[in-house]
Design an enzyme around this catalytic site. Structure first.
Site, short mmCIF file in Angstrom:
data_model
loop_
_atom_site.label_atom_id
_atom_site.label_comp_id
_atom_site.label_asym_id
_atom_site.label_seq_id
_atom_site.Cartn_x
_atom_site.Cartn_y
_atom_site.Cartn_z
N CYS A 94 0.46 -1.03 0.08
CA CYS A 94 -0.17 0.10 0.20
C CYS A 94 0.65 1.07 -0.27
O CYS A 94 1.48 1.27 1.26
CB CYS A 94 -1.16 0.15 1.50
N CYS B 94 0.11 4.29 2.34
CA CYS B 94 -0.74 3.93 3.79
C CYS B 94 1.01 4.38 4.07
O CYS B 94 1.96 4.75 5.07
CB CYS B 94 -0.45 2.71 4.11
N ASP B 95 3.16 3.40 3.43
CA ASP B 95 3.86 3.26 3.93
C ASP B 95 4.19 4.52 3.21
O ASP B 95 5.80 4.36 3.42
CB ASP B 95 4.01 1.98 3.48
#
Length: 316
Positions: free
Chosen positions: A139, A142-143
């Protein structure tokens, strides 16, 4: 109310994670006495993440596991009956609906909230497990923030891979796009955007053999034109390795009864949490091919619980 291993509940939530736990918090506070089966991965995909920085209310970020434990505790505080294990069979032919948990326990329920999530597809390399949370991610939104000014690689050749590469190009110093085929499968618009982005380098006809690094990912071993006479081994130096080869929604148990798209995402009616079966609602990534974020999953869990409560009120 138990007879020969059969139990009747008002609201059964299938799957944990931000969607399932948020649905449980709302359902429990509405006195629906929800029962939740946590599924294959209690806490969902976020338990695979180290730090979550984009969930409102955590200015310093929060460990993914800790956040899920907090949500679980909040759901329990209002009286949710949380159980480990999976729902392995569903019969939605008539209400109350019949679901079977592993071990054979049968549950009759007036409403169901399906929050089973989706599983990211991996290449199947041992190194993906070895470096999970230490440079390997499925992701980018997300990261990606953790890789500012660093070098990263994205695996995949479709729209998702191109989107992730473009997103990461705004953060990282350099983005390699590792593509098995000699072309991109993505739409023309996405292809053009990738090709116009100066810090994205597309590695066509490359396969990943493995990753290397001491305390996290430091690089990837690739093979160019695998099996061809001019096959060549290539190493790239990267800090992050992002998989963008798709997700598989965990919808198999319900597919016989509900409409899904060609990938398996459960279809919602008019953008609501409702499905084509009355009293069956859906929340989170199992019905979301687009956003796949903790906050959007939590929001949809809230909506599903409110819909379930209204549905039960109208039944009385």
């Amino acid at each position: 109310m138990e007879q020969s291993n059969i139990e009747h509940v008002r609201c059964l939530i299938v799957g944990s994670g931000p969607a399932g736990y948020t649905a449980a918090i709302y359902a429990a506070r509405a006195n629906l006495n929800p029962v939740i089966y946590c599924g294959i991965q209690p806490g969902g995909q976020l338990t695979q993440t180290t730090t979550v920085e984009n969930f409102p209310g955590y200015p310093q970020g929060v460990d993914g596991n800790q956040m899920m434990m907090d949500l679980r505790e909040q759901a329990e505080r209002f009286g949710t009956d949380i159980r480990d294990g999976e729902i392995v069979k569903a019969d939605l032919s008539q209400a109350p609906y019949t679901l079977t948990a592993e071990g054979g326990k049968t549950i009759k329920t007036d409403t169901i909230i399906i929050a089973t999530g989706a599983s990211a597809k991996y290449l199947g390399l041992d190194d993906e497990k070895k470096y999970n949370g230490m440079g390997v991610s499925a992701c980018a939104t997300c990261d990606g923030f953790f890789y500012r000014k660093k070098n990263v690689a994205v695996v995949g050749g479709g729209d998702t891979a191109c989107e992730e590469a473009i997103y990461l190009s705004g953060l990282a110093a350099k983005v390699y796009l590792i593509v098995r085929k000699p072309y991109l499968r993505a739409s023309k618009v996405m292809q053009e955007r990738v090709m116009k982005t100066p810090n994205i380098e597309v590695l066509f006809e490359h396969n990943t053999l493995g990753l290397f690094g001491e305390n996290g990912v430091e690089g990837a071993h690739l093979v160019k034109r695998k099996g061809e006479p001019d096959e060549e081994l290539v190493d790239i130096s990267i800090d992050g390795f992002f998989l963008a080869i798709g997700h598989k929604p965990n919808s198999d148990v319900f597919k016989e009864w509900l409409d899904t798209d060609e990938v398996g995402y459960i279809k919602k009616i008019d953008g609501t949490p409702r499905t084509k079966v009355p009293g069956v609602f859906v929340a989170g990534d199992v019905a979301d091919p687009h956003y796949r974020q903790a906050i959007s999953a939590a929001g949809s869990g809230c909506q599903a619980a409110i819909e379930a409560e209204r549905y039960l009120s109208n039944m009385q």
